[in-house]
Write a protein that holds these residues in place. Structure first.
Motif, PDB file in Angstrom:
ATOM      1  N   ALA B 110       0.762  -1.116   0.031  1.00 39.55           N
ATOM      2  CA  ALA B 110       0.028   0.588  -0.188  1.00 39.55           C
ATOM      3  C   ALA B 110       0.841   0.829   0.541  1.00 39.55           C
ATOM      4  CB  ALA B 110      -0.329   0.076   1.038  1.00 39.55           C
ATOM      5  N   GLY B 111       1.878   1.224   0.536  1.00 38.69           N
ATOM      6  CA  GLY B 111       2.751   2.896   1.020  1.00 38.69           C
ATOM      7  C   GLY B 111       3.246   2.834  -0.397  1.00 38.69           C
ATOM      8  N   LEU B 112       3.600   1.495  -0.673  1.00 38.34           N
ATOM      9  CA  LEU B 112       4.518   1.552  -2.584  1.00 38.34           C
ATOM     10  C   LEU B 112       3.475   2.365  -3.816  1.00 38.34           C
ATOM     11  CD1 LEU B 112       7.286  -1.594  -2.558  1.00 38.34           C
ATOM     12  CD2 LEU B 112       7.125   1.243  -2.255  1.00 38.34           C
ATOM     13  N   MET B 113       3.061   1.565  -3.371  1.00 39.57           N
ATOM     14  CA  MET B 113       1.276   2.885  -3.767  1.00 39.57           C
ATOM     15  C   MET B 113       0.857   4.179  -3.640  1.00 39.57           C
ATOM     16  SD  MET B 113      -1.178  -0.396  -4.889  1.00 39.57           S
ATOM     17  CE  MET B 113      -1.655  -1.649  -3.099  1.00 39.57           C
ATOM     18  N   ALA B 114       0.996   4.509  -3.293  1.00 36.40           N
ATOM     19  CA  ALA B 114       0.864   5.523  -2.360  1.00 36.40           C
ATOM     20  C   ALA B 114       1.905   6.579  -2.627  1.00 36.40           C
ATOM     21  CB  ALA B 114       1.021   5.980   0.010  1.00 36.40           C
ATOM     22  N   MET B 115       3.014   5.825  -2.989  1.00 38.11           N
ATOM     23  CA  MET B 115       4.021   6.723  -3.688  1.00 38.11           C
ATOM     24  C   MET B 115       4.249   6.770  -4.865  1.00 38.11           C
ATOM     25  SD  MET B 115       6.513   7.730  -1.433  1.00 38.11           S
ATOM     26  CE  MET B 115       8.128   8.269  -1.776  1.00 38.11           C
ATOM     27  N   GLU B 116       3.735   5.700  -5.521  1.00 40.44           N
ATOM     28  CA  GLU B 116       3.558   5.843  -7.378  1.00 40.44           C
ATOM     29  C   GLU B 116       2.465   6.621  -7.535  1.00 40.44           C
ATOM     30  OE1 GLU B 116       2.122   2.186  -9.896  1.00 40.44           O
ATOM     31  OE2 GLU B 116       3.682   1.706  -8.484  1.00 40.44           O
ATOM     32  N   GLU B 117       0.830   6.861  -6.134  1.00 39.46           N
ATOM     33  CA  GLU B 117      -0.027   7.614  -6.472  1.00 39.46           C
ATOM     34  C   GLU B 117       0.407   9.512  -6.970  1.00 39.46           C
ATOM     35  OE1 GLU B 117      -2.683   6.925  -8.367  1.00 39.46           O
ATOM     36  OE2 GLU B 117      -2.822   5.052  -8.067  1.00 39.46           O
ATOM     37  N   LEU B 118       1.512  10.026  -5.644  1.00 35.11           N
ATOM     38  CA  LEU B 118       1.899  10.636  -5.092  1.00 35.11           C
ATOM     39  C   LEU B 118       3.080  11.300  -5.709  1.00 35.11           C
ATOM     40  CD1 LEU B 118       2.233  10.409  -1.332  1.00 35.11           C
ATOM     41  CD2 LEU B 118       0.529  11.646  -3.063  1.00 35.11           C
ATOM     42  N   GLN B 119       3.364  10.502  -6.710  1.00 29.81           N
ATOM     43  CA  GLN B 119       4.525  10.558  -8.318  1.00 29.81           C
ATOM     44  C   GLN B 119       3.178  11.708  -8.911  1.00 29.81           C
ATOM     45  OE1 GLN B 119       6.745  11.744  -8.379  1.00 29.81           O
ATOM     46  NE2 GLN B 119       8.451  10.569  -9.443  1.00 29.81           N
ATOM     47  N   SER B 120       2.732  10.523  -9.384  1.00 34.63           N
ATOM     48  CA  SER B 120       1.293  11.030 -10.549  1.00 34.63           C
ATOM     49  C   SER B 120       1.452  13.038 -10.793  1.00 34.63           C
ATOM     50  CB  SER B 120       0.290  10.236 -10.519  1.00 34.63           C
ATOM     51  OG  SER B 120      -0.841  10.135 -10.245  1.00 34.63           O
ATOM     52  N   LEU B 121       1.011  13.280  -9.078  1.00 37.09           N
ATOM     53  CA  LEU B 121       0.757  14.323  -9.190  1.00 37.09           C
ATOM     54  C   LEU B 121       1.958  15.510  -8.261  1.00 37.09           C
ATOM     55  CD1 LEU B 121      -1.611  13.610  -5.823  1.00 37.09           C
ATOM     56  CD2 LEU B 121      -1.997  14.333  -8.206  1.00 37.09           C
ATOM     57  N   ASN B 122       2.649  14.505  -8.526  1.00 38.42           N
ATOM     58  CA  ASN B 122       4.644  15.918  -8.856  1.00 38.42           C
ATOM     59  C   ASN B 122       4.450  16.452 -10.078  1.00 38.42           C
ATOM     60  OD1 ASN B 122       6.385  16.184  -7.102  1.00 38.42           O
ATOM     61  ND2 ASN B 122       7.523  14.933  -7.304  1.00 38.42           N
ATOM     62  N   LYS B 123       5.424  17.966  -9.399  1.00 40.28           N
ATOM     63  CA  LYS B 123       5.506  18.570 -11.113  1.00 40.28           C
ATOM     64  C   LYS B 123       6.745  18.087 -11.104  1.00 40.28           C
ATOM     65  CE  LYS B 123       1.753  22.183 -10.324  1.00 40.28           C
ATOM     66  NZ  LYS B 123       2.041  22.705  -8.827  1.00 40.28           N
TER      67      LYS B 123
END
Lengths: 176, 191
Positions: B110-123
Motif C-alpha cells: 500500500a505504501g509503494l502504491m501511495a508513493m506512485e500516486e503521489l508521484q503522479s501528482l508531483n510536478k
C-alpha cells in the motif's frame, strides 16, 4: 505510572475482543480465519529464521570478541553525560539501518542483562517506537525514482531521536 | 546493504577478538548465537501465529477500510495538496492503518502504491513533493501500536511481565509521530 501499567495489561485483551466482535458481526467464520492467519504467521517466522541465525551469529562474534564492549566503553564518557546507557549505543545506531540486525543485538542484550533490567526495558521500548529509516527510505523513493529527497532524512531522524529520548525519559521515570 | 554490513560485523568482530585475545570465545559465541536464534523463533512461532491469526479476522471483517474512514480528517490536514477523493489518500490510509496494527505485509504494498500516486501528482519528478516528504517522515516515525515480536522475545528470555512495555511503547510512539508531523509541517512552511 499506574495508568501506564493498566494500559499495558488491557490493550491486548481489548484488541482481541474488538476484532473478534467485528468478525462475528460480519458473520465471519472466525475460527477458520484465525487458523488461516496463524498459518501465515508460521510462514513469516520461518522466513525470518535464516536471517536471524545469520545476524545473531554476527552479533555473537561482536559480543564474544569484545567489540560491543569496546564501542560502549569508547562512547561511554560522551553519552553518560546525557544519562544515556552506553550499552544501548550499538543497538540505537543499528536500528536505523537494519531491523533484523538490531533484533540480533536486542536478543543479545536480553541474554546478557535480562529483559527486566533497566537496559533490557529501555531497548524494548526504544525498539517499539523507532523504524529502519535508511532501508525504508531507499526502497520507497527508489520505487518512484525520486533522487532529491529534500528534508525527508532529517525529519525521519528527528522523529526517531525524539522517540529514543522519550523512551529514555519514560523508562527512567518508571524503572530508574 | 546487509550484504556488506553482515560481512563487516563478522570481520570487525574477529579482528577485535584477535587484538583483545578473545579468539577462543568467538567460536562459542558464533555457535551459541546461531543455536539461540532457533530457540527464539520457536517462541516467536506461537506468539506471531496467534497475532497474525487474530489480525486475519480483522482484515476479513474490513477493519482497515472502516478505520481508514476515521483517519480522513487527519490525512486531509497532513496532505493539503492531495485532492480528497484521490486514490493516493486510500493507499496512504491503508498503509497507515496496516502499520498501526503491525501488518507489515499489508503496509508495504500500500505504501509503494501511495508513493506512485503521489508521484503522479508531483510536478518535478526527481524531486520529492511536500506530500511525499510528509508521508515518508510520518511512515518512518513508527506507527505500530503493539510490538508483538518484542513481547515474544521478552517471553523467551524469561521476563516476569513481558507486556509491561506496551504502554510505554504506545506513549513513545505517539511522541515520535508527533515530532515527525511537527518537523514536516515546519519544513513545509520554511520551504
Amino acid at each position: 505510572m499506574r495508568a501506564i501499567s493498566v494500559l499495558s495489561d488491557l490493550i491486548l485483551p481489548l484488541v482481541i475482543v474488538y476484532i473478534l466482535s467485528c468478525g462475528y458481526s460480519k458473520k465471519i467464520n472466525v475460527y477458520e480465519v484465525f487458523i488461516e492467519g496463524a498459518k501465515e504467521g508460521f510462514k513469516i517466522v520461518m522466513d525470518i529464521l535464516p536471517t536471524l541465525i545469520g545476524l545473531m551469529m554476527a552479533v555473537g562474534i561482536l559480543r564474544s570478541g569484545g567489540t560491543l564492549e569496546l564501542i560502549s566503553r569508547a562512547v561511554s564518557p560522551i553519552v553518560r553525560r546525557i544519562g544515556f546507557p552506553p550499552e544501548a549505543v550499538p543497538i540505537s545506531l543499528m536500528r536505523l539501518v537494519s531491523s533484523s540486525a538490531s533484533t540480533g543485538i536486542l536478543l543479545d542484550i536480553f541474554k546478557n542483562y535480562g529483559p527486566d533490567s533497566f537496559i533490557g526495558r529501555f531497548v524494548s521500548v526504544m525498539m517499539s517506537c523507532t523504524e529502519t529509516v535508511f532501508y525504508t527510505m531507499s526502497v520507497y523513493f527508489m520505487s518512484v525514482k525520486v533522487t532529491k529527497t529534500r528534508y525527508t532524512l532529517a525529519g525521519a531522524l528527528a522523529a526517531n531521536v525524539a522517540g529514543i529520548a522519550a523512551s529514555l525519559t519514560l523508562c527512567q521515570y518508571l524503572w530508574g | 546493504m546487509l550484504n556488506y554490513l553482515w560481512g563487516a560485523m563478522i570481520f570487525i568482530g574477529i579482528l577485535v577478538a584477535a587484538f583483545t585475545g578473545n579468539m577462543a570465545e568467538v567460536t562459542n559465541g558464533a555457535v551459541n548465537s546461531a543455536k539461540e536464534a532457533v530457540t527464539v523463533c520457536i517462541t516467536m512461532l506461537g506468539v506471531m501465529s496467534m497475532w497474525t491469526g487474530i489480525m486475519k479476522i480483522g482484515e476479513e471483517a474490513g477493519i482497515i477500510r472502516s478505520m481508514s474512514k476515521g483517519l480522513r480528517p487527519l490525512l486531509k490536514w497532513l496532505f493539503p495538496s492531495v485532492p480528497e477523493d484521490h486514490r493516493a489518500m486510500d493507499h496512504i490510509a491503508t498503509n497507515v492503518i496496516a502499520n498501526f496494527l503491525g501488518l507489515g505485509w499489508a503496509a508495504t504494498p500500500a505504501g509503494l502504491m501511495a508513493m506512485e500516486e503521489l508521484q503522479s501528482l508531483n510536478k518535478h519528478k526527481e524531486r520529492a513533493s511536500n506530500a511525499m516528504c510528509m508521508f515518508m517522515i510520518f511512515n518512518m516515525s513508527s506507527l505500530q501500536l503493539v510490538s508483538i515480536n518484542i513481547i515474544a522475545y521478552r517471553t523467551q528470555y524469561g521476563s516476569a511481565n513481558p507486556s509491561e512495555i506496551i504502554g510505554p511503547g504506545i506513549i513513545t510512539t505517539l511522541v515520535s509521530t508527533a515530532a515527525a508531523i511537527a518537523f514536516a509541517k515546519a519544513a513545509e512552511a520554511a520551504s
